[in-house]
Motif scaffolding. Structure first.
Motif, PDB file in Angstrom:
ATOM      1  N   LYS A   3       0.834  -1.195   0.000  1.00 33.43           N
ATOM      2  CA  LYS A   3       0.000   0.000   0.000  1.00 33.43           C
ATOM      3  C   LYS A   3       0.868   1.245   0.000  1.00 33.43           C
ATOM      4  N   LEU A   4       0.226   2.376  -0.256  1.00 36.48           N
ATOM      5  CA  LEU A   4       0.927   3.650  -0.185  1.00 36.48           C
ATOM      6  C   LEU A   4       1.193   4.008   1.270  1.00 36.48           C
ATOM      7  N   ASN A   5       2.305   4.662   1.487  1.00 37.10           N
ATOM      8  CA  ASN A   5       2.683   5.035   2.842  1.00 37.10           C
ATOM      9  C   ASN A   5       2.105   6.411   3.184  1.00 37.10           C
ATOM     10  N   ILE A   6       0.801   6.423   3.509  1.00 46.26           N
ATOM     11  CA  ILE A   6       0.137   7.675   3.877  1.00 46.26           C
ATOM     12  C   ILE A   6      -0.682   7.453   5.141  1.00 46.26           C
ATOM     13  N   ALA A   7      -0.988   8.548   5.816  1.00 47.32           N
ATOM     14  CA  ALA A   7      -1.755   8.465   7.061  1.00 47.32           C
ATOM     15  C   ALA A   7      -3.184   8.001   6.772  1.00 47.32           C
ATOM     16  N   ILE A  16      -7.433   9.146  -2.265  1.00 40.24           N
ATOM     17  CA  ILE A  16      -7.024   7.900  -2.904  1.00 40.24           C
ATOM     18  C   ILE A  16      -8.158   7.330  -3.747  1.00 40.24           C
ATOM     19  N   LYS A  17      -9.395   7.441  -3.253  1.00 39.19           N
ATOM     20  CA  LYS A  17     -10.538   6.962  -4.040  1.00 39.19           C
ATOM     21  C   LYS A  17     -10.660   7.752  -5.342  1.00 39.19           C
ATOM     22  N   GLU A  18     -10.427   9.045  -5.265  1.00 38.89           N
ATOM     23  CA  GLU A  18     -10.463   9.872  -6.468  1.00 38.89           C
ATOM     24  C   GLU A  18      -9.339   9.476  -7.422  1.00 38.89           C
ATOM     25  N   GLN A  19      -8.153   9.245  -6.868  1.00 39.65           N
ATOM     26  CA  GLN A  19      -7.014   8.822  -7.683  1.00 39.65           C
ATOM     27  C   GLN A  19      -7.280   7.463  -8.323  1.00 39.65           C
ATOM     28  N   LEU A  20      -7.918   6.568  -7.557  1.00 45.87           N
ATOM     29  CA  LEU A  20      -8.252   5.246  -8.086  1.00 45.87           C
ATOM     30  C   LEU A  20      -9.255   5.350  -9.238  1.00 45.87           C
ATOM     31  N   SER A  21     -10.218   6.240  -9.081  1.00 50.42           N
ATOM     32  CA  SER A  21     -11.206   6.443 -10.138  1.00 50.42           C
ATOM     33  C   SER A  21     -10.549   6.957 -11.416  1.00 50.42           C
ATOM     34  N   VAL A  22      -9.630   7.928 -11.263  1.00 51.85           N
ATOM     35  CA  VAL A  22      -8.921   8.480 -12.423  1.00 51.85           C
ATOM     36  C   VAL A  22      -8.043   7.412 -13.074  1.00 51.85           C
ATOM     37  N   MET A 170       0.406  -2.190 -11.070  1.00 56.41           N
ATOM     38  CA  MET A 170       1.006  -1.492  -9.935  1.00 56.41           C
ATOM     39  C   MET A 170       0.104  -0.404  -9.365  1.00 56.41           C
ATOM     40  N   VAL A 171      -0.251   0.587 -10.176  1.00 58.93           N
ATOM     41  CA  VAL A 171      -0.949   1.769  -9.649  1.00 58.93           C
ATOM     42  C   VAL A 171      -2.325   1.413  -9.093  1.00 58.93           C
ATOM     43  N   ILE A 172      -3.159   0.755  -9.898  1.00 57.28           N
ATOM     44  CA  ILE A 172      -4.525   0.438  -9.465  1.00 57.28           C
ATOM     45  C   ILE A 172      -4.537  -0.528  -8.281  1.00 57.28           C
ATOM     46  N   PRO A 173      -3.789  -1.648  -8.329  1.00 54.59           N
ATOM     47  CA  PRO A 173      -3.758  -2.539  -7.147  1.00 54.59           C
ATOM     48  C   PRO A 173      -3.251  -1.848  -5.890  1.00 54.59           C
ATOM     49  N   GLN A 174      -2.247  -0.974  -6.047  1.00 47.36           N
ATOM     50  CA  GLN A 174      -1.707  -0.256  -4.893  1.00 47.36           C
ATOM     51  C   GLN A 174      -2.744   0.687  -4.294  1.00 47.36           C
ATOM     52  N   ASP A 175      -3.471   1.388  -5.160  1.00 51.13           N
ATOM     53  CA  ASP A 175      -4.523   2.285  -4.679  1.00 51.13           C
ATOM     54  C   ASP A 175      -5.637   1.504  -3.985  1.00 51.13           C
ATOM     55  N   ARG A 176      -6.023   0.374  -4.562  1.00 55.71           N
ATOM     56  CA  ARG A 176      -7.067  -0.450  -3.952  1.00 55.71           C
ATOM     57  C   ARG A 176      -6.632  -0.984  -2.596  1.00 55.71           C
ATOM     58  N   ILE A 182      -6.954   1.892   4.685  1.00 52.41           N
ATOM     59  CA  ILE A 182      -7.481   3.074   5.380  1.00 52.41           C
ATOM     60  C   ILE A 182      -8.892   2.809   5.897  1.00 52.41           C
ATOM     61  N   GLU A 183      -9.724   2.158   5.075  1.00 54.42           N
ATOM     62  CA  GLU A 183     -11.089   1.854   5.508  1.00 54.42           C
ATOM     63  C   GLU A 183     -11.092   0.931   6.725  1.00 54.42           C
ATOM     64  N   SER A 184     -10.187  -0.050   6.739  1.00 52.42           N
ATOM     65  CA  SER A 184     -10.130  -0.960   7.890  1.00 52.42           C
ATOM     66  C   SER A 184      -9.677  -0.231   9.150  1.00 52.42           C
TER      67      SER A 184
END
Length: 207
Positions: A3-7, A16-22, A170-176, A182-184
């Motif tokens: 996953k991405l290293n973000i808070a 991230i959801k917006e980035q995933l959609s794009v 890479m990008v889409i799986p990482q965002d997912r 984050i949701e968990s």
């Protein structure tokens, strides 16, 4: 997939959801582009095969004609005829549009046909020889042009494929994975907060 290293915050979750959609939309568009490019490339490959047959046909006609001419009048006379012929042609650049992309190609402008066998003691079939070779020149120019476009189109297909793979692998799986994480975390925090509030409420009621 890491996953991405973000808070794990709500604002980051929305981002991230917006980035995933794009990224998902970008993947769909690039995949469509790749399919169109591949179709165009296959069409050009078919045209190359046809031109190869035309080159074989012209070669089998032009070189024997030249050989017969050399045998009939000799190399010196053939060279003299060649020096006396002013037969200029022009190569020009042209832009080709394929699948929304612009490619630079070349084109040949052949001169108007002239007869030279009527003077200067030329060989009667010299006009046919020149006509055959200029036809061959025209087809060879078309081949060079279309091969250049095919090569550049193949490069564009590879670039698009790399982008598709990067998004898909890479990008889409990482965002997912980041969204799930984050949701968990937020759900766990929500449960902890609910538990704390219930505990405080019970203590308050007990007092």
């Amino acid at each position: 997939m890491a996953k991405l290293n973000i808070a794990p915050t709500k604002s980051n979750l929305l981002a991230i959801k917006e980035q995933l959609s794009v990224s998902t939309q970008g993947y769909d568009l690039l995949e469509q582009k790749r399919e169109i490019l591949v179709m165009e490339l296959m069409r050009i490959v078919d045209k190359v095969k046809l031109l190869e047959k035309e080159i074989d046909r012209c070669t089998q006609k032009a070189y024997p004609a030249l050989k017969n001419m050399l045998m009939a009048i000799g190399g010196d006379s053939a060279e003299r005829i060649a020096r006396g012929v002013d037969y200029k042609f022009e190569l020009t650049k042209k832009n080709v549009s394929l699948a929304g992309l612009q490619f630079e190609s070349i084109d040949v402008v052949l001169p108007k046909k002239k007869l030279f066998s009527s003077f200067m003691g030329t060989f009667p079939d010299s006009d046919h020889v020149m006509t055959d070779f200029f036809e061959l020149l025209s087809i060879l120019t078309q081949m060079a042009s279309i091969r250049t476009v095919a090569w550049r189109l193949a490069v564009e297909v590879k670039k698009t494929q790399r982008r598709v793979n990067a998004l898909d692998k890479m990008v889409i799986p990482q965002d997912r994975e980041t969204v799930k994480y984050i949701e968990s975390v937020l759900e766990e925090r929500e449960r902890d907060n609910t538990f704390v509030l219930k505990s405080l409420k019970k203590r308050k009621e007990a007092k």
